[in-house]
Write an enzyme that holds these catalytic residues in place. Sequence first.
Site, PDB file in Angstrom:
ATOM      1  N   ARG A 261       0.860  -1.185   0.000  1.00  0.00           N
ATOM      2  CA  ARG A 261       0.000   0.000   0.000  1.00  0.00           C
ATOM      3  C   ARG A 261       0.896   1.234   0.000  1.00  0.00           C
ATOM      4  O   ARG A 261       1.436   1.616   1.027  1.00  0.00           O
ATOM      5  CB  ARG A 261      -0.881  -0.039   1.262  1.00  0.00           C
ATOM      6  CG  ARG A 261      -2.062   0.898   1.225  1.00  0.00           C
ATOM      7  CD  ARG A 261      -2.634   1.060   2.616  1.00  0.00           C
ATOM      8  NE  ARG A 261      -1.791   1.911   3.415  1.00  0.00           N
ATOM      9  CZ  ARG A 261      -1.597   1.789   4.730  1.00  0.00           C
ATOM     10  NH1 ARG A 261      -2.171   0.835   5.406  1.00  0.00           N
ATOM     11  NH2 ARG A 261      -0.812   2.635   5.377  1.00  0.00           N
ATOM     12  N   HIS A 265      -3.651   4.463   4.570  1.00  0.00           N
ATOM     13  CA  HIS A 265      -4.721   3.473   4.748  1.00  0.00           C
ATOM     14  C   HIS A 265      -6.021   4.096   4.239  1.00  0.00           C
ATOM     15  O   HIS A 265      -6.697   3.566   3.367  1.00  0.00           O
ATOM     16  CB  HIS A 265      -4.852   3.073   6.218  1.00  0.00           C
ATOM     17  CG  HIS A 265      -6.119   2.347   6.497  1.00  0.00           C
ATOM     18  ND1 HIS A 265      -6.341   1.074   6.044  1.00  0.00           N
ATOM     19  CD2 HIS A 265      -7.257   2.728   7.131  1.00  0.00           C
ATOM     20  CE1 HIS A 265      -7.559   0.695   6.405  1.00  0.00           C
ATOM     21  NE2 HIS A 265      -8.133   1.681   7.047  1.00  0.00           N
ATOM     22  N   TYR A 274       4.221   5.239  11.396  1.00  0.00           N
ATOM     23  CA  TYR A 274       4.478   3.826  11.702  1.00  0.00           C
ATOM     24  C   TYR A 274       5.291   3.078  10.643  1.00  0.00           C
ATOM     25  O   TYR A 274       5.500   1.889  10.768  1.00  0.00           O
ATOM     26  CB  TYR A 274       3.153   3.082  11.960  1.00  0.00           C
ATOM     27  CG  TYR A 274       2.120   3.197  10.844  1.00  0.00           C
ATOM     28  CD1 TYR A 274       2.196   2.385   9.718  1.00  0.00           C
ATOM     29  CD2 TYR A 274       1.082   4.117  10.925  1.00  0.00           C
ATOM     30  CE1 TYR A 274       1.259   2.490   8.700  1.00  0.00           C
ATOM     31  CE2 TYR A 274       0.138   4.232   9.912  1.00  0.00           C
ATOM     32  CZ  TYR A 274       0.234   3.416   8.802  1.00  0.00           C
ATOM     33  OH  TYR A 274      -0.684   3.524   7.791  1.00  0.00           O
TER      34      TYR A 274
HETATM   35  C1  TPP Z   1     -14.727  -5.595  12.050  1.00  0.00           C
HETATM   36  C2  TPP Z   1     -13.949  -4.331  11.877  1.00  0.00           C
HETATM   37  N1  TPP Z   1     -12.988  -4.020  12.756  1.00  0.00           N
HETATM   38  C3  TPP Z   1     -12.263  -2.887  12.597  1.00  0.00           C
HETATM   39  C4  TPP Z   1     -12.517  -2.043  11.551  1.00  0.00           C
HETATM   40  C5  TPP Z   1     -11.671  -0.787  11.344  1.00  0.00           C
HETATM   41  N2  TPP Z   1     -10.796  -1.029  10.187  1.00  0.00           N
HETATM   42  C6  TPP Z   1     -11.098  -0.548   8.971  1.00  0.00           C
HETATM   43  S1  TPP Z   1     -10.004  -1.034   7.829  1.00  0.00           S
HETATM   44  C7  TPP Z   1      -9.082  -1.867   8.947  1.00  0.00           C
HETATM   45  C8  TPP Z   1      -7.828  -2.588   8.546  1.00  0.00           C
HETATM   46  C9  TPP Z   1      -8.062  -3.551   7.450  1.00  0.00           C
HETATM   47  O1  TPP Z   1      -6.845  -4.081   7.048  1.00  0.00           O
HETATM   48  P1  TPP Z   1      -6.743  -5.110   5.882  1.00  0.00           P
HETATM   49  O2  TPP Z   1      -7.740  -6.192   6.060  1.00  0.00           O
HETATM   50  O3  TPP Z   1      -5.319  -5.517   5.781  1.00  0.00           O
HETATM   51  O4  TPP Z   1      -7.190  -4.291   4.589  1.00  0.00           O
HETATM   52  P2  TPP Z   1      -6.559  -2.961   3.958  1.00  0.00           P
HETATM   53  O5  TPP Z   1      -7.239  -1.811   4.634  1.00  0.00           O
HETATM   54  O6  TPP Z   1      -5.098  -2.974   4.191  1.00  0.00           O
HETATM   55  O7  TPP Z   1      -6.905  -3.018   2.515  1.00  0.00           O
HETATM   56  C10 TPP Z   1      -9.642  -1.774  10.214  1.00  0.00           C
HETATM   57  C11 TPP Z   1      -9.075  -2.397  11.425  1.00  0.00           C
HETATM   58  C12 TPP Z   1     -13.563  -2.387  10.661  1.00  0.00           C
HETATM   59  N3  TPP Z   1     -13.871  -1.628   9.605  1.00  0.00           N
HETATM   60  N4  TPP Z   1     -14.243  -3.551  10.828  1.00  0.00           N
END
Ligand code: TPP
Length: 366
Positions: A261, A265, A274
């Site tokens: 990425r 985020h 970080y």
């Molecule tokens: C169940 C849940 N917990 C926490 C969040 C907050 N949150 C949004 S995106 C994210 C990280 C997701 O990481 P990843 O699965 O690696 O996908 P990326 O964003 O890197 O594409 C979090 C913790 C959420 N949306 N849903």
Amino acid sequence: MAKKKDLFEEFNPLEGKVYQILDKDGKVVGDEPKLSEEQLKDMYFYMLYTRVSDEKAVNMQRQGRMLTYAPVSGQEALHVGSALALEKDDWVVPAFRENGVFLVKGLDLHKIYLYWKGNEEGALIPEGMNILPVTIPVASQTLHGVGIGWAQALKGEKAATVTYFGDGATSEGEFHEAMNFAAVFKANIVFICNNNQYAISVPVEKQTASKTLAQKAIAYEMPGIKVDGNDVLAMYSITKYALERARSGKGPSMIEGYTYRIGYHTTADDPTKYRDQKEVDEWRTKDPIIRFREYLKGKKIWTEKYEEEVQKKVKEMVSNEVKIAESFSKPPIKAYFEHTYAEMYPYLKEQLKEMSACEEEKEAKE
Ligand SMILES: Cc1ncc(C[n+]2csc(CCOP(=O)(O)OP(=O)(O)O)c2C)c(N)n1
């Protein structure tokens, strides 16, 4: 007759193998798929369209023209390559970073922009496009995908489903429930993990002790493969292979696309807190678009003139779609309550009443 090679066996993640067709410099190191010049140009076009529209979205958010936005820069090959392997009847069950997939499937860019502008029109996918709306609750969509894939299997349809999720999603219970259910009931599904190495600020090494994410599939008696996610040809070929397998009743599989990425985020995040800039710079040298351009150059498909034309076309398309998105007026508050269910639940009606009273009070004061 020699038995056809099984890619999942050949690139066993437990043996540390990674599937790749183009190396970092665009040199061919694997079996190229048989694609016409037009198809190769489509790959390039969609990656560029995804990149340019992404940069525009980040700028618009910074100018207050969008609420928040999840950038996709650096991950275009994973999304565009896999989506180009889909057939019309296949389904897509996304997370929230699959712009490249949406554009390949034919969703208008202004819909994506509207979604991030907080307009529920953006979540309304045209009938027949076979895409579920963006899913924010991490990993929950994998279960919805399995539901569709299971239905396809039960009906004996020659179609399959792809569900996308991130590396962080592999730590959620839903992901494991989905993988287990899919394998037991032989759902027509392909799990595509966008391993962009971060779940907000959590690096993948802190997410799991497993050496790869793909190997998690093996515990469910399902094939898994780790793929160079910045290699559009590899993503295309492996997804096509996995989808054909699923459509012919051979069951689910999992693809881990290893990528990075490059951006935030979301626009609400500051990654300098970080991660090291050196790491970002290193990954910029593995840019999926530049790599594919080198490959096209080698095939005499890419020329300066072609680049000028495609850049011009993409920029015009983006600016046109921005105009369309911005021509929508701000949705009324009640749209958020009315849009989710065919009929509002009593608690939603109550909340809407309360919210409307607040709005009226605010207006009266102004
Ligand atoms: C169940 C849940 N917990 C926490 C969040 C907050 N949150 C949004 S995106 C994210 C990280 C997701 O990481 P990843 O699965 O690696 O996908 P990326 O964003 O890197 O594409 C979090 C913790 C959420 N949306 N849903």
